[in-house]
Scaffold this motif. Sequence first.
Motif, PDB file in Angstrom:
ATOM      1  N   ASP A  68      49.191 -90.826  10.948  1.00  0.00           N
ATOM      2  CA  ASP A  68      48.555 -89.866  11.848  1.00  0.00           C
ATOM      3  C   ASP A  68      49.514 -88.699  12.036  1.00  0.00           C
ATOM      4  OD1 ASP A  68      46.173 -91.295  12.348  1.00  0.00           O
ATOM      5  OD2 ASP A  68      47.180 -92.515  13.864  1.00  0.00           O
ATOM      6  N   CYS A  69      49.045 -87.496  11.809  1.00  0.00           N
ATOM      7  CA  CYS A  69      49.891 -86.306  11.918  1.00  0.00           C
ATOM      8  C   CYS A  69      50.078 -85.930  13.380  1.00  0.00           C
ATOM      9  CB  CYS A  69      49.253 -85.160  11.139  1.00  0.00           C
ATOM     10  SG  CYS A  69      50.282 -83.693  11.065  1.00  0.00           S
ATOM     11  N   LYS A  70      51.342 -85.833  13.814  1.00  0.00           N
ATOM     12  CA  LYS A  70      51.674 -85.482  15.197  1.00  0.00           C
ATOM     13  C   LYS A  70      52.331 -84.103  15.305  1.00  0.00           C
ATOM     14  CE  LYS A  70      50.390 -89.447  16.839  1.00  0.00           C
ATOM     15  NZ  LYS A  70      51.089 -90.637  16.999  1.00  0.00           N
ATOM     16  N   ARG A  71      52.788 -83.564  14.156  1.00  0.00           N
ATOM     17  CA  ARG A  71      53.485 -82.282  14.184  1.00  0.00           C
ATOM     18  C   ARG A  71      53.277 -81.574  12.861  1.00  0.00           C
ATOM     19  NH1 ARG A  71      59.737 -81.569  13.567  1.00  0.00           N
ATOM     20  NH2 ARG A  71      59.492 -83.767  13.114  1.00  0.00           N
ATOM     21  N   VAL A  72      53.102 -80.264  12.926  1.00  0.00           N
ATOM     22  CA  VAL A  72      52.984 -79.419  11.735  1.00  0.00           C
ATOM     23  C   VAL A  72      53.968 -78.269  11.914  1.00  0.00           C
ATOM     24  CG1 VAL A  72      51.474 -77.910  10.396  1.00  0.00           C
ATOM     25  CG2 VAL A  72      50.535 -79.984  11.444  1.00  0.00           C
ATOM     26  N   PHE A  73      54.760 -77.998  10.877  1.00  0.00           N
ATOM     27  CA  PHE A  73      55.648 -76.834  10.932  1.00  0.00           C
ATOM     28  C   PHE A  73      55.769 -76.245   9.547  1.00  0.00           C
ATOM     29  CE2 PHE A  73      58.420 -80.516  10.351  1.00  0.00           C
ATOM     30  CZ  PHE A  73      59.343 -80.101   9.405  1.00  0.00           C
ATOM     31  N   TRP A  74      56.241 -74.996   9.476  1.00  0.00           N
ATOM     32  CA  TRP A  74      56.391 -74.321   8.193  1.00  0.00           C
ATOM     33  C   TRP A  74      57.699 -73.558   8.155  1.00  0.00           C
ATOM     34  CZ3 TRP A  74      52.506 -74.000  11.643  1.00  0.00           C
ATOM     35  CH2 TRP A  74      52.362 -72.836  12.392  1.00  0.00           C
ATOM     36  N   ILE A  75      58.185 -73.387   6.936  1.00  0.00           N
ATOM     37  CA  ILE A  75      59.462 -72.717   6.677  1.00  0.00           C
ATOM     38  C   ILE A  75      59.189 -71.608   5.665  1.00  0.00           C
ATOM     39  CG2 ILE A  75      61.780 -73.013   5.697  1.00  0.00           C
ATOM     40  CD1 ILE A  75      61.573 -75.975   6.675  1.00  0.00           C
ATOM     41  N   TYR A  76      59.757 -70.423   5.881  1.00  0.00           N
ATOM     42  CA  TYR A  76      59.491 -69.296   4.996  1.00  0.00           C
ATOM     43  C   TYR A  76      60.664 -68.327   5.024  1.00  0.00           C
ATOM     44  CZ  TYR A  76      58.026 -67.544   9.554  1.00  0.00           C
ATOM     45  OH  TYR A  76      57.989 -67.216  10.881  1.00  0.00           O
ATOM     46  N   ASN A  77      60.663 -67.384   4.066  1.00  0.00           N
ATOM     47  CA  ASN A  77      61.723 -66.375   3.928  1.00  0.00           C
ATOM     48  C   ASN A  77      63.106 -67.006   3.756  1.00  0.00           C
ATOM     49  OD1 ASN A  77      59.835 -64.334   4.138  1.00  0.00           O
ATOM     50  ND2 ASN A  77      60.183 -63.990   6.317  1.00  0.00           N
ATOM     51  N   THR A  78      63.162 -68.126   3.084  1.00  0.00           N
ATOM     52  CA  THR A  78      64.440 -68.796   2.837  1.00  0.00           C
ATOM     53  C   THR A  78      65.058 -68.250   1.546  1.00  0.00           C
ATOM     54  OG1 THR A  78      63.585 -70.794   3.876  1.00  0.00           O
ATOM     55  CG2 THR A  78      65.551 -71.037   2.517  1.00  0.00           C
ATOM     56  N   PRO A  79      66.278 -67.755   1.582  1.00  0.00           N
ATOM     57  CA  PRO A  79      66.922 -67.267   0.359  1.00  0.00           C
ATOM     58  C   PRO A  79      67.042 -68.390  -0.683  1.00  0.00           C
ATOM     59  CG  PRO A  79      68.137 -66.543   2.294  1.00  0.00           C
ATOM     60  CD  PRO A  79      67.115 -67.544   2.767  1.00  0.00           C
ATOM     61  N   GLU A  80      66.931 -68.016  -1.953  1.00  0.00           N
ATOM     62  CA  GLU A  80      66.977 -69.003  -3.042  1.00  0.00           C
ATOM     63  C   GLU A  80      68.300 -69.761  -3.086  1.00  0.00           C
ATOM     64  OE1 GLU A  80      65.625 -67.804  -6.903  1.00  0.00           O
ATOM     65  OE2 GLU A  80      63.999 -66.620  -6.069  1.00  0.00           O
ATOM     66  N   SER A  81      69.359 -69.178  -2.583  1.00  0.00           N
ATOM     67  CA  SER A  81      70.672 -69.824  -2.652  1.00  0.00           C
ATOM     68  C   SER A  81      70.878 -70.886  -1.560  1.00  0.00           C
ATOM     69  CB  SER A  81      71.772 -68.764  -2.534  1.00  0.00           C
ATOM     70  OG  SER A  81      71.655 -68.091  -1.279  1.00  0.00           O
ATOM     71  N   ILE A  82      69.945 -70.995  -0.631  1.00  0.00           N
ATOM     72  CA  ILE A  82      70.087 -71.910   0.499  1.00  0.00           C
ATOM     73  C   ILE A  82      69.490 -73.279   0.177  1.00  0.00           C
ATOM     74  CG2 ILE A  82      69.413 -72.316   2.915  1.00  0.00           C
ATOM     75  CD1 ILE A  82      71.493 -70.071   2.507  1.00  0.00           C
ATOM     76  N   LEU A  83      70.214 -74.321   0.513  1.00  0.00           N
ATOM     77  CA  LEU A  83      69.732 -75.701   0.380  1.00  0.00           C
ATOM     78  C   LEU A  83      69.434 -76.196   1.791  1.00  0.00           C
ATOM     79  CD1 LEU A  83      69.303 -78.004  -1.698  1.00  0.00           C
ATOM     80  CD2 LEU A  83      71.603 -78.788  -1.090  1.00  0.00           C
ATOM     81  N   ARG A  84      68.160 -76.472   2.066  1.00  0.00           N
ATOM     82  CA  ARG A  84      67.762 -76.922   3.399  1.00  0.00           C
ATOM     83  C   ARG A  84      67.543 -78.426   3.395  1.00  0.00           C
ATOM     84  NH1 ARG A  84      65.262 -72.846   7.284  1.00  0.00           N
ATOM     85  NH2 ARG A  84      65.067 -74.816   8.368  1.00  0.00           N
ATOM     86  N   GLY A  85      67.262 -78.953   4.564  1.00  0.00           N
ATOM     87  CA  GLY A  85      67.057 -80.385   4.714  1.00  0.00           C
ATOM     88  C   GLY A  85      68.389 -81.047   4.990  1.00  0.00           C
ATOM     89  N   ARG A  86      68.886 -81.743   4.000  1.00  0.00           N
ATOM     90  CA  ARG A  86      70.162 -82.456   4.108  1.00  0.00           C
ATOM     91  C   ARG A  86      70.165 -83.388   5.311  1.00  0.00           C
ATOM     92  NH1 ARG A  86      74.293 -77.575   3.199  1.00  0.00           N
ATOM     93  NH2 ARG A  86      72.867 -76.676   4.675  1.00  0.00           N
ATOM     94  N   HIS A  87      69.111 -84.212   5.382  1.00  0.00           N
ATOM     95  CA  HIS A  87      69.020 -85.190   6.456  1.00  0.00           C
ATOM     96  C   HIS A  87      68.030 -86.284   6.075  1.00  0.00           C
ATOM     97  CE1 HIS A  87      65.729 -82.356   7.537  1.00  0.00           C
ATOM     98  NE2 HIS A  87      65.088 -83.470   7.856  1.00  0.00           N
ATOM     99  N   ALA A  88      67.993 -87.326   6.884  1.00  0.00           N
ATOM    100  CA  ALA A  88      67.006 -88.401   6.800  1.00  0.00           C
ATOM    101  C   ALA A  88      66.483 -88.628   8.213  1.00  0.00           C
ATOM    102  CB  ALA A  88      67.646 -89.676   6.249  1.00  0.00           C
ATOM    103  N   HIS A  89      65.463 -89.441   8.336  1.00  0.00           N
ATOM    104  CA  HIS A  89      64.898 -89.770   9.645  1.00  0.00           C
ATOM    105  C   HIS A  89      64.896 -91.275   9.842  1.00  0.00           C
ATOM    106  CE1 HIS A  89      63.351 -85.743  10.507  1.00  0.00           C
ATOM    107  NE2 HIS A  89      63.064 -85.671   9.223  1.00  0.00           N
TER     108      HIS A  89
END
Length: 137
Positions: free
Chosen positions: A36-57
């Motif tokens: 069941d979806c409880k949250r929706v978010f979006w990411i944009y305008n991220t430079p190509e050189s950036i590595l995002r995330g780097r986590h677990a839940h």
Amino acid sequence: MKDRERKPYLVEFPVIGEPSVGFISIAEKAGVLPFDCKRVFWIYNTPESILRGRHAHYATEQIIIAVTGRILVTTELASGEIQVFVLESPQSGVYVPPNVWHTMQYSSNAIQLVLASTAFEEADYIRDYAMFKQVWN
């Protein structure tokens, strides 16, 4: 299936429509969503050189979708198994279960949409890689 045994996989959303009028894809619990979806978010305008995330839940399940552009999603299980997914179409996404380290890298025009099983809670995040390996091994 226990969380430790679940692996990331590609989710295909239904595509309805035709080229002359456009398309719609739908994500519903009764369809392709494994939660069941409880949250929706979006990411944009991220430079190509950036590595995002780097986590677990600890608990959150997610589906990561490239609404536009290309997103390279790399996942790692505590066992060390690595999978790489290339998202280039809004009709598919990557299911990321709990306990999976993940990173994302974006093309310059990428927009990422995420469907999450929980509301945001900082305590759900494992942001230190060594801690991730320690917790799940």
